[in-house]
Write an enzyme that holds these catalytic residues in place. Structure first.
Site, PDB file in Angstrom:
ATOM      1  N   ASP A   1       0.851  -1.183   0.000  1.00  0.00           N
ATOM      2  CA  ASP A   1       0.000   0.000   0.000  1.00  0.00           C
ATOM      3  C   ASP A   1       0.894   1.243   0.000  1.00  0.00           C
ATOM      4  OD1 ASP A   1      -2.926   1.073   0.408  1.00  0.00           O
ATOM      5  OD2 ASP A   1      -1.777   2.035   2.009  1.00  0.00           O
TER       6      ASP A   1
ATOM      7  N   HIS B   1      -6.986  -6.345  -1.019  1.00  0.00           N
ATOM      8  CA  HIS B   1      -5.960  -5.309  -0.856  1.00  0.00           C
ATOM      9  C   HIS B   1      -4.884  -5.663   0.157  1.00  0.00           C
ATOM     10  CE1 HIS B   1      -4.119  -1.418  -0.851  1.00  0.00           C
ATOM     11  NE2 HIS B   1      -4.381  -1.223   0.435  1.00  0.00           N
TER      12      HIS B   1
END
Length: 318
Positions: A99, A298
């Protein structure tokens, strides 16, 4: 066992978790996370012969949280990584990020290739500086509803997320997981400006299989002082674009690895699928074709620890 301590870096103190001995591997978390997001990587990487260090990056967890918004630029973040490597007594390290940690890792390799033995990014692919400031571009494209623009408004997301940090984190982690009912449906992270972002996220009765209540306890504690430091990273997106003008058109030349989930919303951002497809021709030292993990959302290294660990160990020992 994972050990914890504080390290002085660039005028601030960073909390780090570390395990093992050997060549240094620095693991960089994203939003809204902490060192704990790498809990499944410490043992396997240490067993493979590496010294594994995961900091709480500036603005997070037990690390310092400078008050100034412009203390969170990409130059500060790269400086923290380089400073940490040297503070740990090393000249070079492998740098791995997920991320927001991925852009920090990629930019460390881009700006300081002399200290990077290899770089791996999870979820977010390598940076290629666009022709427009990113916040301005997304403001225009999505009429101000893209989550970057929502985060950019002083105090707004801070208040929404800080009202009940545990619920905030539970919703975020479940919403962006590969287990979410609408994951991988090509959705964009758009925010209702009147209701906020959390109002559109379901509050799960049962956590995803990869997340325990104990994990949520640790993460919630790391945000006990609020979300402002973490959100300040987003408030520097246009400033970062300005600061990196000298590297426009430059590419990461370090040996590189990219891993992402096929149900992750980030690789579906505008223009990103096309970028991922071109990475083998864009990066001169991409170690293998981008590794796509089926069914993964994610939270790459948390949702698919075995596959990520296998790929990282192969990459680091190749």
């Amino acid at each position: 066992m994972v050990e914890h301590r504080m390290v002085d870096v660039n005028g601030i103190r960073l909390h780090i978790a570390e395990q093992g001995s050997g060549p240094l591997v620095v693991l960089l978390h994203g939003f809204p996370e902490s060192w704990h997001s790498w809990r499944h990587q410490f043992g396997p990487l240490a067993d493979a012969g590496f010294r594994v260090v995961a900091p709480d990056q500036r603005g997070y967890g037990r690390s310092d949280r400078p008050a100034a918004v412009d203390a969170y630029t990409i130059l500060h973040l790269v400086g923290d990584v380089v400073g940490l490597i040297h503070a740990l007594g090393e000249e070079k390290a492998y740098v791995v990020g997920h991320d927001w940690g991925a852009p920090v890792a990629w930019h460390t390799a881009l700006l300081r290739p002399d200290v990077v033995l290899g770089v791996a990014g999870l979820s977010v692919p390598p940076p290629f500086r666009g022709t427009q400031p990113p916040l301005a571009a997304m403001e225009k494209r999505f009429d101000g509803r893209f989550y970057w623009n929502y985060f950019d408004r002083p105090g707004v997301a801070d208040a929404e997320f800080g009202k009940d940090p545990r619920t905030t984190l539970r919703k975020f982690l479940s919403w962006a997981s590969g287990d979410a009912p609408d994951a991988g449906a090509g959705r964009q992270p758009l925010v209702d400006p009147e209701r906020g972002w959390l109002a559109t996220m379901a509050d799960p009765e049962v956590l995803p299989e990869w997340l325990t209540e104990e994990d949520l306890d640790v993460l919630t504690e790391s945000f006990a002082q609020g979300f402002t430091g973490a959100l300040n990273w987003y408030r520097n997106l246009d400033r970062n674009w300005e600061l990196t003008a000298a590297w426009h058109g430059a590419v990461v030349t370090s040996r590189a690895l990219y891993i992402y989930g096929d149900r992750d919303l980030v690789p579906a951002f505008p223009g990103t699928p096309e970028l991922i497809a071109r990475l083998p021709t864009l990066l001169p030292n991409l170690w293998r074709a981008p590794l796509e993990l089926p069914g993964c959302g994610h939270w790459t290294q948390q949702e698919r620890p075995d596959e990520v660990n296998e790929a990282l160990v192969e990459f680091l020992t190749a």
